[in-house]
Each structure stands twice: as C-alpha cells, then as structure tokens.
Design a protein around this motif. Sequence first.
Motif, PDB file in Angstrom:
ATOM      1  N   UNK A  18       7.115  34.064 -43.797  1.00  0.00           N
ATOM      2  CA  UNK A  18       5.202  33.226 -43.336  1.00  0.00           C
ATOM      3  C   UNK A  18       6.250  33.632 -42.151  1.00  0.00           C
ATOM      4  N   UNK A  19       6.737  32.987 -41.642  1.00  0.00           N
ATOM      5  CA  UNK A  19       7.232  32.779 -39.889  1.00  0.00           C
ATOM      6  C   UNK A  19       7.492  34.439 -39.546  1.00  0.00           C
ATOM      7  N   UNK A  20       7.903  35.051 -40.396  1.00  0.00           N
ATOM      8  CA  UNK A  20       8.789  36.281 -39.388  1.00  0.00           C
ATOM      9  C   UNK A  20       7.059  37.525 -39.802  1.00  0.00           C
ATOM     10  N   UNK A  21       6.691  36.829 -41.149  1.00  0.00           N
ATOM     11  CA  UNK A  21       5.272  38.166 -40.470  1.00  0.00           C
ATOM     12  C   UNK A  21       4.337  37.212 -39.207  1.00  0.00           C
ATOM     13  N   UNK A  22       4.054  36.172 -39.678  1.00  0.00           N
ATOM     14  CA  UNK A  22       3.079  35.408 -38.227  1.00  0.00           C
ATOM     15  C   UNK A  22       3.608  36.281 -37.294  1.00  0.00           C
ATOM     16  N   UNK A  23       5.455  36.572 -36.972  1.00  0.00           N
ATOM     17  CA  UNK A  23       5.867  37.329 -35.460  1.00  0.00           C
ATOM     18  C   UNK A  23       5.352  38.953 -35.316  1.00  0.00           C
ATOM     19  N   UNK A  24       5.881  39.541 -36.694  1.00  0.00           N
ATOM     20  CA  UNK A  24       5.191  40.566 -36.607  1.00  0.00           C
ATOM     21  C   UNK A  24       4.173  40.819 -36.016  1.00  0.00           C
ATOM     22  N   UNK A  25       2.669  40.331 -37.014  1.00  0.00           N
ATOM     23  CA  UNK A  25       1.962  40.444 -36.631  1.00  0.00           C
ATOM     24  C   UNK A  25       1.695  39.924 -35.022  1.00  0.00           C
ATOM     25  N   UNK A  26       2.225  39.107 -34.556  1.00  0.00           N
ATOM     26  CA  UNK A  26       2.163  38.553 -33.160  1.00  0.00           C
ATOM     27  C   UNK A  26       2.398  40.800 -32.079  1.00  0.00           C
ATOM     28  N   UNK A  27       3.749  40.883 -32.764  1.00  0.00           N
ATOM     29  CA  UNK A  27       3.608  41.354 -31.998  1.00  0.00           C
ATOM     30  C   UNK A  27       3.046  42.715 -31.911  1.00  0.00           C
ATOM     31  N   UNK A  28       3.141  43.769 -33.436  1.00  0.00           N
ATOM     32  CA  UNK A  28       1.460  44.412 -33.002  1.00  0.00           C
ATOM     33  C   UNK A  28       0.432  44.185 -32.075  1.00  0.00           C
TER      34      UNK A  28
END
Length: 422
Positions: free
Chosen positions: A140-150
Amino acid sequence: MGLDIQVVKGMKDILPADIGYWHYLEDKFKSLLGGYGYNEIRSPLLEKSDLFKRAIGQVTDIVEKEMYTLEDKGGDLLSLRPEGTAQCVRAVLENGLIHNQSQKLWYLGPMFRRERPQKGRLRQFHQLGVEAFGFSGPDIDIELLLMTARLWKMLNISDVVTLEINSLGTYEERLVYRQKLVEYFSDHKDALDEDSQRRLTANPMRILDSKESSMQALIKDAPSILEFLGEQSTAHFETIGHHLSQHSIPFVINPCLVRGLDYYTHAVYEWKSELLGAQSTVCAGGRYDDLVSLIGGQKTSTPSTGFALGIERLLLLLQEKAALPATKSVDVFIVHDSLETLAIAEKIRDEVPHIKLVCHCGEGSFKSQFKKADKSGAEWAIIYGEDERSNKRFTLKSLRAHTEQQSLGFEDLIIFLKNAIR
C-alpha cells in the motif's frame, strides 16, 4: 478609498481569474484517485482540540503555537483543523468504517495554522489528503508513491520533483533510538538552539527537523534511526526502496526526515522541488499504524498510511514550471440588442448542455459587447441583431481565428456547436 476591513493576514481570496486552475487540479485528483479505488470523505472544519493534542503530540509546533482554538458556549475547546489525518481517523472510528474492513479514502479542503506567512505558506491553506486503513504490507505504501508519481506525470512536473524517504520504525525501536539521540545531543547541549534544547527532553527526534543553519553539521553527525530498526522494519523499508527502483522512480534516503507530526511509524516520505525555494515540500506522508488505537483507545493497532498534498504549493510549482494549462470559462458569447435573445440562449443550452455560454446583459453597443466577448476568452461570438432576427439567422464569428463569418439557421448553428464544443 482604501478598504479598512481586509482579508485576514495569511489568508487569500481565490479570484475568478485563478479558479480555473483549481478546477483543473481538482479534476486531475478525482480522476486519479477514482482510478485507484479511493472514495471521498468530507468532515467539519472544527474538531475538539483534544483530538489534535492526542494525535499530533503536545510538544509540536502545531499544538503549541499554531492551532486556532476557541471555547464554545458549553466550555469545550474547539480548533480549526490544522491537518486532516487525525480528523479522518476520528471519522472512520466514529462511523464504524474500519470495523472488520479496509478503507481507501481521500478528502480535499482548507486547513488552518497560525504560521508566519511567506511564499508557499499560508494560515489558511488547502490540502488533498489520501488515507488507507487496514493494509499492513508495504504494497500500500508503494501504491501511494506510485500514485503520486503518476500525478506528477499527469501534470508534466516529474522532472522537477524529488523523493526523499526514511523509516521511523516501530514505537519500541524509536524508544531505543530516542535514548541514543538524547545522549548524543546532551553531549553537545551548548550547541543547541533554544527550540532544540526544549525538545531534547520532550521530543528529541524533532531536533533532526531543525532548519537552523548553525545546527546542520551537528544534525548530520547524529545517530541514524536506520541503525536501530529491527528485522521486520528493515525488510518493510527495503521492499519499498526495491520497488521504487523497479518502477524507475529515483529517491534519496534521508535519515533526518522525521516529519512534523508525532504519529508516524515505519516509512515516511516527502516529495520536494527546488523551484519552491525554502518551502520545498509539495507532498508528504507515511505510515501511522498506532494512531487509530491512540485516538480510539484500542489496545491493538490498525495498519494505516497516507499522504497530504499542498494545493497552493502545487500551483506555485506549476507556475514556476510554466505547466499550467490555459483555462477557459466561456465557449460562446452572444452579442445582441433584444431581450428575446435570452430565450434563444436557453434553447441553445437545452440542445448543447455542456456549453459555456454567456448572453450579454445590460446596456452596451455591439462594439463594446465585442470587447467583452474577446475579454471573456470565448472562442466564438454569436451575433443576433436586427438583421439576423428579420432573416431568422445567426451570424457566427470566430474570436480566435481569422476565418470568415458564417450565417446559420438555428439547426445548423446547433450542429456546429455540438461538433465544435467537446
């Protein structure tokens, strides 16, 4: 004459010329978050002060110096929300949203802190907050960081933001680290500034967050919390770093990154940009597994993580990068000299519901109306004067391109507008 009652210091009006940029960002947020399965939640501006004292920490700048607090008629102390996470936790607990279930939530709105106003820092500011409850793994931490990068890619600013990450470990690991930090800074007590001396016994990790230039060399040589992480905390942190690298998202490990709030555990991060100057952080967050139990009085923790993004700072960054798109509040402006044109305008709106149509109101010659039409940013002007009424036609004029005017009947006008305005 000057107005003797003006906007409160550190707060700003958002004027019509700028509101289009806000709508642009809000649309991007909603599209992105919906695509990841996050749902919106809305909460009051006022909360009981004890909520923030319990969640954020008594020995923090926010609680000690910055909250707007009032006493209501019942004697309760209430505060304008200085941040959104504690409030979101209160809301999901009170409404049973995380009882035997996970939640992905987001909110958008104003926060209030009585800080010294400067570029990128206001006393009323706006945040996008994203929170996830019930997910224990690093995914979930990774997803949040991927989401902000997107999001940065969507806004065309990926090249001007950098990511810093750290881990604060568990509560038990921080206690051990805290003691080592107290010992280290106590040996250099004479070099500490006033705030750091006060924090030495109350909240020594906040010393690492000091911006005093005289403190930086001392902070740089302080023990790193990464040396005190246990096996599980280390694995959690390394997994995040590994997947960031796999997704080609560059990052820097900053062991002095502790965030300004006491409730964080494990992974924390900040997205920064040099284009913003001193207030360089545009988005920040991390894990807070103990906050739900802290607020709700439960004995067991609830895995929780999230981030907050400053809207004003993001707009500043987009301006500095020249990445803000042109916004348009008007598609078509009707130039006319008859009240019956209002009925025509309504018929056009019926046929083309998404059109942004302004029908001139008030006095004014055709020349002055054309000036208003041009200033409005409209792409086209529809002229409906005496000749047009006599012939039951409409003159369509482009305000942005050098093309010939067209004379159209109502049906053909509607066909044109439907094709031209998407």
